[in-house]
Design a protein around this motif. Sequence first.
Motif, PDB file in Angstrom:
ATOM      1  N   ASP A   1       0.836  -1.202   0.000  1.00 30.44           N
ATOM      2  CA  ASP A   1       0.000   0.000   0.000  1.00 30.44           C
ATOM      3  C   ASP A   1       0.873   1.255   0.000  1.00 30.44           C
ATOM      4  OD1 ASP A   1      -2.318  -1.465  -0.012  1.00 30.44           O
ATOM      5  OD2 ASP A   1      -2.646  -1.358   2.152  1.00 30.44           O
ATOM      6  N   TYR A   2       1.960   1.205   0.753  1.00 30.87           N
ATOM      7  CA  TYR A   2       2.895   2.332   0.787  1.00 30.87           C
ATOM      8  C   TYR A   2       3.515   2.547  -0.595  1.00 30.87           C
ATOM      9  CZ  TYR A   2       7.248   4.872   1.739  1.00 30.87           C
ATOM     10  OH  TYR A   2       8.292   5.765   1.706  1.00 30.87           O
ATOM     11  N   LEU A   3       3.883   1.448  -1.266  1.00 28.00           N
ATOM     12  CA  LEU A   3       4.465   1.557  -2.607  1.00 28.00           C
ATOM     13  C   LEU A   3       3.474   2.193  -3.573  1.00 28.00           C
ATOM     14  CD1 LEU A   3       6.692   0.968  -4.666  1.00 28.00           C
ATOM     15  CD2 LEU A   3       5.723  -1.327  -4.942  1.00 28.00           C
ATOM     16  N   GLN A   4       2.222   1.770  -3.513  1.00 26.59           N
ATOM     17  CA  GLN A   4       1.211   2.357  -4.390  1.00 26.59           C
ATOM     18  C   GLN A   4       1.079   3.854  -4.146  1.00 26.59           C
ATOM     19  OE1 GLN A   4      -2.568   0.091  -4.983  1.00 26.59           O
ATOM     20  NE2 GLN A   4      -1.685  -1.334  -3.489  1.00 26.59           N
ATOM     21  N   GLU A   5       1.109   4.233  -2.882  1.00 25.40           N
ATOM     22  CA  GLU A   5       1.001   5.649  -2.540  1.00 25.40           C
ATOM     23  C   GLU A   5       2.155   6.447  -3.137  1.00 25.40           C
ATOM     24  OE1 GLU A   5       1.227   8.532   1.416  1.00 25.40           O
ATOM     25  OE2 GLU A   5       0.914   6.374   1.648  1.00 25.40           O
ATOM     26  N   LYS A   6       3.368   5.892  -3.048  1.00 22.48           N
ATOM     27  CA  LYS A   6       4.534   6.603  -3.556  1.00 22.48           C
ATOM     28  C   LYS A   6       4.518   6.692  -5.080  1.00 22.48           C
ATOM     29  CE  LYS A   6       6.389   7.755   0.260  1.00 22.48           C
ATOM     30  NZ  LYS A   6       6.442   9.200   0.612  1.00 22.48           N
ATOM     31  N   LEU A   7       3.963   5.686  -5.735  1.00 23.36           N
ATOM     32  CA  LEU A   7       3.882   5.691  -7.193  1.00 23.36           C
ATOM     33  C   LEU A   7       2.665   6.465  -7.698  1.00 23.36           C
ATOM     34  CD1 LEU A   7       4.839   1.964  -7.960  1.00 23.36           C
ATOM     35  CD2 LEU A   7       6.299   3.986  -8.190  1.00 23.36           C
ATOM     36  N   GLY A   8       1.744   6.775  -6.781  1.00 25.80           N
ATOM     37  CA  GLY A   8       0.529   7.471  -7.183  1.00 25.80           C
ATOM     38  C   GLY A   8      -0.477   6.559  -7.851  1.00 25.80           C
ATOM     39  N   TRP A   9      -0.456   5.291  -7.479  1.00 19.57           N
ATOM     40  CA  TRP A   9      -1.335   4.302  -8.094  1.00 19.57           C
ATOM     41  C   TRP A   9      -2.401   3.830  -7.112  1.00 19.57           C
ATOM     42  CZ3 TRP A   9       2.784   0.467 -10.527  1.00 19.57           C
ATOM     43  CH2 TRP A   9       3.497   1.148 -11.525  1.00 19.57           C
ATOM     44  N   ASN A  10      -3.455   3.260  -7.663  1.00 19.20           N
ATOM     45  CA  ASN A  10      -4.497   2.593  -6.883  1.00 19.20           C
ATOM     46  C   ASN A  10      -4.786   1.271  -7.576  1.00 19.20           C
ATOM     47  OD1 ASN A  10      -6.617   2.019  -5.094  1.00 19.20           O
ATOM     48  ND2 ASN A  10      -8.101   3.042  -6.427  1.00 19.20           N
ATOM     49  N   LEU A  11      -4.252   0.190  -7.023  1.00 17.69           N
ATOM     50  CA  LEU A  11      -4.332  -1.122  -7.665  1.00 17.69           C
ATOM     51  C   LEU A  11      -5.317  -2.039  -6.949  1.00 17.69           C
ATOM     52  CD1 LEU A  11      -0.508  -1.735  -8.252  1.00 17.69           C
ATOM     53  CD2 LEU A  11      -2.182  -0.959  -9.938  1.00 17.69           C
ATOM     54  N   GLU A  12      -5.952  -2.868  -7.729  1.00 14.61           N
ATOM     55  CA  GLU A  12      -6.899  -3.854  -7.204  1.00 14.61           C
ATOM     56  C   GLU A  12      -6.407  -5.249  -7.568  1.00 14.61           C
ATOM     57  OE1 GLU A  12     -11.497  -5.274  -8.045  1.00 14.61           O
ATOM     58  OE2 GLU A  12     -10.924  -3.182  -8.402  1.00 14.61           O
ATOM     59  N   LYS A  13      -6.250  -6.093  -6.557  1.00 18.60           N
ATOM     60  CA  LYS A  13      -5.726  -7.446  -6.787  1.00 18.60           C
ATOM     61  C   LYS A  13      -6.734  -8.284  -7.560  1.00 18.60           C
ATOM     62  CE  LYS A  13      -3.744 -11.442  -4.397  1.00 18.60           C
ATOM     63  NZ  LYS A  13      -3.348 -12.015  -3.083  1.00 18.60           N
ATOM     64  N   GLN A  14      -6.214  -9.017  -8.564  1.00 18.58           N
ATOM     65  CA  GLN A  14      -7.057  -9.880  -9.384  1.00 18.58           C
ATOM     66  C   GLN A  14      -6.822 -11.359  -9.109  1.00 18.58           C
ATOM     67  OE1 GLN A  14      -9.549  -8.790 -12.039  1.00 18.58           O
ATOM     68  NE2 GLN A  14      -9.376  -7.380 -10.302  1.00 18.58           N
ATOM     69  N   SER A  15      -5.562 -11.803  -9.230  1.00 17.94           N
ATOM     70  CA  SER A  15      -5.305 -13.236  -9.089  1.00 17.94           C
ATOM     71  C   SER A  15      -3.822 -13.516  -8.928  1.00 17.94           C
ATOM     72  CB  SER A  15      -5.824 -13.992 -10.322  1.00 17.94           C
ATOM     73  OG  SER A  15      -5.163 -13.541 -11.505  1.00 17.94           O
ATOM     74  N   GLU A  16      -3.532 -14.714  -8.457  1.00 16.79           N
ATOM     75  CA  GLU A  16      -2.161 -15.194  -8.410  1.00 16.79           C
ATOM     76  C   GLU A  16      -1.811 -15.778  -9.780  1.00 16.79           C
ATOM     77  OE1 GLU A  16      -0.201 -14.790  -5.845  1.00 16.79           O
ATOM     78  OE2 GLU A  16      -1.784 -13.977  -4.555  1.00 16.79           O
ATOM     79  N   ILE A  17      -0.639 -15.434 -10.291  1.00 13.64           N
ATOM     80  CA  ILE A  17      -0.184 -15.950 -11.572  1.00 13.64           C
ATOM     81  C   ILE A  17       1.260 -16.416 -11.423  1.00 13.64           C
ATOM     82  CG2 ILE A  17      -1.737 -14.507 -12.935  1.00 13.64           C
ATOM     83  CD1 ILE A  17       0.578 -12.586 -13.409  1.00 13.64           C
ATOM     84  N   ASP A  18       1.848 -16.945 -12.486  1.00 16.21           N
ATOM     85  CA  ASP A  18       3.262 -17.311 -12.417  1.00 16.21           C
ATOM     86  C   ASP A  18       4.108 -16.260 -13.130  1.00 16.21           C
ATOM     87  OD1 ASP A  18       3.069 -17.880 -15.191  1.00 16.21           O
ATOM     88  OD2 ASP A  18       2.653 -19.992 -14.806  1.00 16.21           O
ATOM     89  N   PHE A  19       5.402 -16.334 -12.922  1.00 18.53           N
ATOM     90  CA  PHE A  19       6.297 -15.324 -13.480  1.00 18.53           C
ATOM     91  C   PHE A  19       6.299 -15.358 -15.004  1.00 18.53           C
ATOM     92  CE2 PHE A  19      10.464 -13.662 -14.810  1.00 18.53           C
ATOM     93  CZ  PHE A  19      10.407 -12.415 -14.207  1.00 18.53           C
ATOM     94  N   GLU A  20       6.140 -16.525 -15.586  1.00 21.94           N
ATOM     95  CA  GLU A  20       6.110 -16.623 -17.043  1.00 21.94           C
ATOM     96  C   GLU A  20       4.969 -15.798 -17.617  1.00 21.94           C
ATOM     97  OE1 GLU A  20       6.333 -20.051 -20.545  1.00 21.94           O
ATOM     98  OE2 GLU A  20       5.632 -20.596 -18.538  1.00 21.94           O
TER      99      GLU A  20
END
Length: 218
Positions: free
Chosen positions: A19-38
């Motif tokens: 949440d702190y990172l989003q604040e610093k970037l000026g973003w508001n993100l909503e979690k969707q799902s777990e995925i893999d790195f690929e």
Amino acid sequence: MGFNLSGIAINKNFEADFDYLQEKLGWNLEKQSEIDFETASSNWQEEGICDVYFSEQGTLLFISMDRCTESFSIENQNVLTFALSETSMAFNIIYTENCIEKRSIMQVEDHRMHDEGEKLAVESTSEDPSEIIWNQMGVVLGKPFWDIAPDAKATRYIFNISKPQLKEEATSTESEITVPKDRKITYESDQGSIKTKKQAPYPIKTPATEKKWWEFWK
């Protein structure tokens, strides 16, 4: 086809302070799902999507190329903003330390359109922009990109437009790139929320609906 990736690498794991990172970037993100790195590191990240991977000592966020036209920075952290298109042979690199821009490069094919700041240590072994991105990403994350397992855990988020985006207005529908006589490109959204300057060899003006910022030379 080659790699076509863009995003932000930070030299701190923000999993517990997202949440702190989003604040610093000026973003508001909503979690969707777990995925893999690929999946997270697939070519051509869609607009409105943010895929996040946490290394032991770093954070890697994959976002669309249009969002990587500006410089991101966080207090007391090293941040690499990158856009790499091997299909178009276009590369954008912005590296900051403690909110101070240390290095910025924009290159199209063999033409270095923008080159400012002191060379990074990784440039002593290669001046190829793609190698600079891969190697500096490894420095920032504390591990090479190529050492991350394809099935490593990542998380998909979407940009929530219900709240203002401080870095970029998500409602922007049109943008243009112009080059005045000083041969500096000024990229501005129609909301006037983003301004970045890069060098270009000749005047160009093109609506974003037809070409993206990283395609303006076509």
